[in-house]
Design a protein around this motif. Structure first.
Motif, PDB file in Angstrom:
ATOM      1  N   VAL A  30       0.833  -1.208   0.000  1.00  0.00           N
ATOM      2  CA  VAL A  30       0.000   0.000   0.000  1.00  0.00           C
ATOM      3  C   VAL A  30       0.863   1.252   0.000  1.00  0.00           C
ATOM      4  CG1 VAL A  30      -1.636   1.351   1.361  1.00  0.00           C
ATOM      5  CG2 VAL A  30      -1.968  -1.119   1.096  1.00  0.00           C
ATOM      6  N   PHE A  31       1.854   1.313   0.897  1.00  0.00           N
ATOM      7  CA  PHE A  31       2.669   2.523   1.008  1.00  0.00           C
ATOM      8  C   PHE A  31       3.602   2.690  -0.190  1.00  0.00           C
ATOM      9  CE2 PHE A  31       1.175   2.361   5.339  1.00  0.00           C
ATOM     10  CZ  PHE A  31       1.108   3.691   5.712  1.00  0.00           C
ATOM     11  N   LEU A  32       4.096   1.600  -0.743  1.00  0.00           N
ATOM     12  CA  LEU A  32       4.926   1.707  -1.940  1.00  0.00           C
ATOM     13  C   LEU A  32       4.108   2.172  -3.135  1.00  0.00           C
ATOM     14  CD1 LEU A  32       7.241  -1.447  -1.689  1.00  0.00           C
ATOM     15  CD2 LEU A  32       7.920   0.962  -1.527  1.00  0.00           C
ATOM     16  N   SER A  33       2.848   1.739  -3.203  1.00  0.00           N
ATOM     17  CA  SER A  33       1.968   2.188  -4.290  1.00  0.00           C
ATOM     18  C   SER A  33       1.745   3.694  -4.223  1.00  0.00           C
ATOM     19  CB  SER A  33       0.628   1.448  -4.224  1.00  0.00           C
ATOM     20  OG  SER A  33       0.812   0.056  -4.372  1.00  0.00           O
ATOM     21  N   VAL A  34       1.533   4.190  -3.003  1.00  0.00           N
ATOM     22  CA  VAL A  34       1.345   5.640  -2.831  1.00  0.00           C
ATOM     23  C   VAL A  34       2.619   6.391  -3.197  1.00  0.00           C
ATOM     24  CG1 VAL A  34       0.826   7.468  -1.168  1.00  0.00           C
ATOM     25  CG2 VAL A  34      -0.402   5.279  -1.045  1.00  0.00           C
ATOM     26  N   LEU A  35       3.770   5.846  -2.793  1.00  0.00           N
ATOM     27  CA  LEU A  35       5.049   6.490  -3.096  1.00  0.00           C
ATOM     28  C   LEU A  35       5.298   6.532  -4.597  1.00  0.00           C
ATOM     29  CD1 LEU A  35       7.725   7.728  -2.191  1.00  0.00           C
ATOM     30  CD2 LEU A  35       8.635   5.398  -1.960  1.00  0.00           C
ATOM     31  N   ILE A  36       5.042   5.424  -5.285  1.00  0.00           N
ATOM     32  CA  ILE A  36       5.239   5.375  -6.735  1.00  0.00           C
ATOM     33  C   ILE A  36       4.313   6.358  -7.441  1.00  0.00           C
ATOM     34  CG2 ILE A  36       4.973   3.912  -8.783  1.00  0.00           C
ATOM     35  CD1 ILE A  36       5.879   1.551  -7.029  1.00  0.00           C
ATOM     36  N   THR A  37       3.066   6.433  -6.958  1.00  0.00           N
ATOM     37  CA  THR A  37       2.120   7.395  -7.531  1.00  0.00           C
ATOM     38  C   THR A  37       2.611   8.824  -7.344  1.00  0.00           C
ATOM     39  OG1 THR A  37       0.289   5.886  -7.046  1.00  0.00           O
ATOM     40  CG2 THR A  37      -0.273   8.183  -7.502  1.00  0.00           C
ATOM     41  N   SER A  38       3.164   9.113  -6.171  1.00  0.00           N
ATOM     42  CA  SER A  38       3.687  10.458  -5.899  1.00  0.00           C
ATOM     43  C   SER A  38       4.862  10.784  -6.814  1.00  0.00           C
ATOM     44  CB  SER A  38       4.127  10.566  -4.435  1.00  0.00           C
ATOM     45  OG  SER A  38       3.058  10.269  -3.563  1.00  0.00           O
ATOM     46  N   ILE A  39       5.715   9.808  -7.061  1.00  0.00           N
ATOM     47  CA  ILE A  39       6.866  10.034  -7.944  1.00  0.00           C
ATOM     48  C   ILE A  39       6.406  10.271  -9.381  1.00  0.00           C
ATOM     49  CG2 ILE A  39       8.934   8.949  -8.930  1.00  0.00           C
ATOM     50  CD1 ILE A  39       9.336   7.542  -6.252  1.00  0.00           C
ATOM     51  N   ILE A  40       5.339   9.562  -9.784  1.00  0.00           N
ATOM     52  CA  ILE A  40       4.823   9.720 -11.147  1.00  0.00           C
ATOM     53  C   ILE A  40       4.300  11.133 -11.387  1.00  0.00           C
ATOM     54  CG2 ILE A  40       2.981   8.990 -12.733  1.00  0.00           C
ATOM     55  CD1 ILE A  40       3.325   6.158 -11.611  1.00  0.00           C
ATOM     56  N   ILE A  41       3.601  11.688 -10.384  1.00  0.00           N
ATOM     57  CA  ILE A  41       3.032  13.038 -10.556  1.00  0.00           C
ATOM     58  C   ILE A  41       4.027  14.138 -10.219  1.00  0.00           C
ATOM     59  CG2 ILE A  41       0.734  12.161 -10.030  1.00  0.00           C
ATOM     60  CD1 ILE A  41       0.944  13.454  -7.281  1.00  0.00           C
ATOM     61  N   LEU A  42       5.232  13.766  -9.784  1.00  0.00           N
ATOM     62  CA  LEU A  42       6.232  14.754  -9.386  1.00  0.00           C
ATOM     63  C   LEU A  42       6.581  15.733 -10.513  1.00  0.00           C
ATOM     64  CD1 LEU A  42       8.128  15.703  -7.108  1.00  0.00           C
ATOM     65  CD2 LEU A  42       9.850  14.112  -7.987  1.00  0.00           C
ATOM     66  N   PRO A  43       6.736  15.284 -11.772  1.00  0.00           N
ATOM     67  CA  PRO A  43       7.073  16.243 -12.843  1.00  0.00           C
ATOM     68  C   PRO A  43       6.024  17.331 -13.046  1.00  0.00           C
ATOM     69  CG  PRO A  43       7.534  13.999 -13.549  1.00  0.00           C
ATOM     70  CD  PRO A  43       6.792  13.895 -12.262  1.00  0.00           C
ATOM     71  N   GLY A  44       4.808  17.098 -12.581  1.00  0.00           N
ATOM     72  CA  GLY A  44       3.762  18.102 -12.742  1.00  0.00           C
ATOM     73  C   GLY A  44       3.843  19.237 -11.744  1.00  0.00           C
ATOM     74  N   ILE A  45       4.748  19.129 -10.777  1.00  0.00           N
ATOM     75  CA  ILE A  45       4.921  20.185  -9.779  1.00  0.00           C
ATOM     76  C   ILE A  45       6.038  21.114 -10.244  1.00  0.00           C
ATOM     77  CG2 ILE A  45       5.477  20.694  -7.368  1.00  0.00           C
ATOM     78  CD1 ILE A  45       4.433  17.926  -6.664  1.00  0.00           C
ATOM     79  N   ARG A  46       5.739  22.392 -10.308  1.00  0.00           N
ATOM     80  CA  ARG A  46       6.703  23.356 -10.831  1.00  0.00           C
ATOM     81  C   ARG A  46       7.538  23.980  -9.717  1.00  0.00           C
ATOM     82  NH1 ARG A  46       2.817  26.790 -15.003  1.00  0.00           N
ATOM     83  NH2 ARG A  46       2.196  25.009 -16.336  1.00  0.00           N
ATOM     84  N   LEU A  55      10.300  15.288  -0.503  1.00  0.00           N
ATOM     85  CA  LEU A  55      10.873  14.961   0.803  1.00  0.00           C
ATOM     86  C   LEU A  55       9.777  14.851   1.862  1.00  0.00           C
ATOM     87  CD1 LEU A  55      13.406  14.544   2.541  1.00  0.00           C
ATOM     88  CD2 LEU A  55      13.491  17.027   2.878  1.00  0.00           C
ATOM     89  N   ARG A  56       8.804  15.747   1.782  1.00  0.00           N
ATOM     90  CA  ARG A  56       7.696  15.724   2.743  1.00  0.00           C
ATOM     91  C   ARG A  56       6.852  14.461   2.572  1.00  0.00           C
ATOM     92  NH1 ARG A  56       4.194  20.807   2.093  1.00  0.00           N
ATOM     93  NH2 ARG A  56       3.202  19.547   0.470  1.00  0.00           N
ATOM     94  N   VAL A  57       6.611  14.060   1.329  1.00  0.00           N
ATOM     95  CA  VAL A  57       5.825  12.862   1.058  1.00  0.00           C
ATOM     96  C   VAL A  57       6.548  11.609   1.553  1.00  0.00           C
ATOM     97  CG1 VAL A  57       4.966  11.361  -0.782  1.00  0.00           C
ATOM     98  CG2 VAL A  57       4.541  13.815  -0.877  1.00  0.00           C
ATOM     99  N   VAL A  58       7.851  11.510   1.241  1.00  0.00           N
ATOM    100  CA  VAL A  58       8.622  10.328   1.648  1.00  0.00           C
ATOM    101  C   VAL A  58       8.674  10.222   3.171  1.00  0.00           C
ATOM    102  CG1 VAL A  58      10.913   9.274   1.650  1.00  0.00           C
ATOM    103  CG2 VAL A  58       9.999  10.253  -0.459  1.00  0.00           C
TER     104      VAL A  58
END
Length: 260
Positions: A30-46, A55-58
């Motif tokens: 569960v937590f790895l799925s959330v982490l992977i999802t966060s990394i996927i959307i990371l490029p959308g943050i400017r 860092l806050r998410v991890v």
């Protein structure tokens, strides 16, 4: 007794154990799925806030994973001893084995592993759990162990934690573990609230909730530490003594609390 390969017919064979704890596997997934999802959307943050956000998410996911996982771990207190022991009742057979005692919030795990594993025509590899959570009956679990004909060293250690034992440690362990568990569930709730506040974003109040999470984790440690103040019950196997100390779950909780 040749029909039973030299073993006593009223003793069942060693129970097969699943190779890993499925609860840990589910939590990690569960937590790895959330982490992977966060990394996927990371490029959308400017902007420069991208690294801070990651860092806050991890950090938040790590804290949540620890708070949830240590509810189900069985090594808040652990100890091992190697000794020559009588294997089973009504038998003079002696074996060399490692006996382990692992205490968690929900009960105790007692392990018995032979050196080597195959001795006296049997595979000596046991891992037995005796629960003392408030929806479980420890004495009943111990009675079932007697009926199953578990090896004598396992029953000897398990007997130390029964309500009728002269050691009188069952009540202290059960109550302190219960309150530690409740405090950790409260910490999980405050952690979830902090995640919601950080996502709104309300950073100040999210930080307050994270501090409250750390405080609750500290209280859970204090509840468990109170057990160490009671006299220890001697667990002897001839000249060898089984002694316990704080286990990995305890130190993981303390380390995570300090990081917060």
């Amino acid at each position: 007794m040749t029909l039973w390969d030299g073993s006593f017919p009223f003793y069942p064979g060693t129970n097969a154990c699943f190779p890993f704890d499925t609860t840990w596997a589910i939590i990690a997934s569960v937590f790895l799925s959330v982490l992977i999802t966060s990394i996927i959307i990371l490029p959308g943050i400017r902007g420069k806030g991208r690294l801070f956000w990651l860092l806050r998410v991890v950090t938040s996911l790590f804290i949540g994973a620890v708070v949830l996982t240590i509810q189900f771990t069985r090594d808040w207190e652990s100890g091992w001893v190697t000794a020559n022991i009588s294997y089973k009742s009504f038998s003079r057979a002696m074996v060399n084995a490692d006996i382990g005692l692992h205490i968690g919030l929900a009960g105790v795990n007692i392990t018995l592993v032979g050196n080597p594993v195959n001795q006296v025509n049997e595979t000596i590899s046991y891992n037995e759990h005796f629960a003392w959570s408030f929806d479980a009956d420890y004495d009943h679990s111990y009675s079932e162990g007697l009926e199953k004909g578990l090896p004598s060293p396992i029953l000897y250690v398990a007997e130390k934690f029964t309500t009728q034992s002269p050691c009188n440690v069952h009540r202290q362990y059960r109550i302190s573990s219960h309150y530690a568990s409740i405090t950790l569930w409260m910490a999980l709730c405050t952690w979830l609230i902090s995640i919601l506040l950080f996502s709104m974003p309300v950073l100040l109040y999210g930080g307050y909730m994270l501090l409250l999470t750390a405080a609750l984790m500290l209280f859970s440690l204090l509840f468990f530490v109170t057990v160490r103040n009671i006299p220890k019950c001697p667990i002897q196997f001839g000249p060898a003594s089984l002694k316990t100390d704080y286990g990995r779950s305890f130190w993981l909780t303390l380390t995570t609390d300090r990081e917060e």
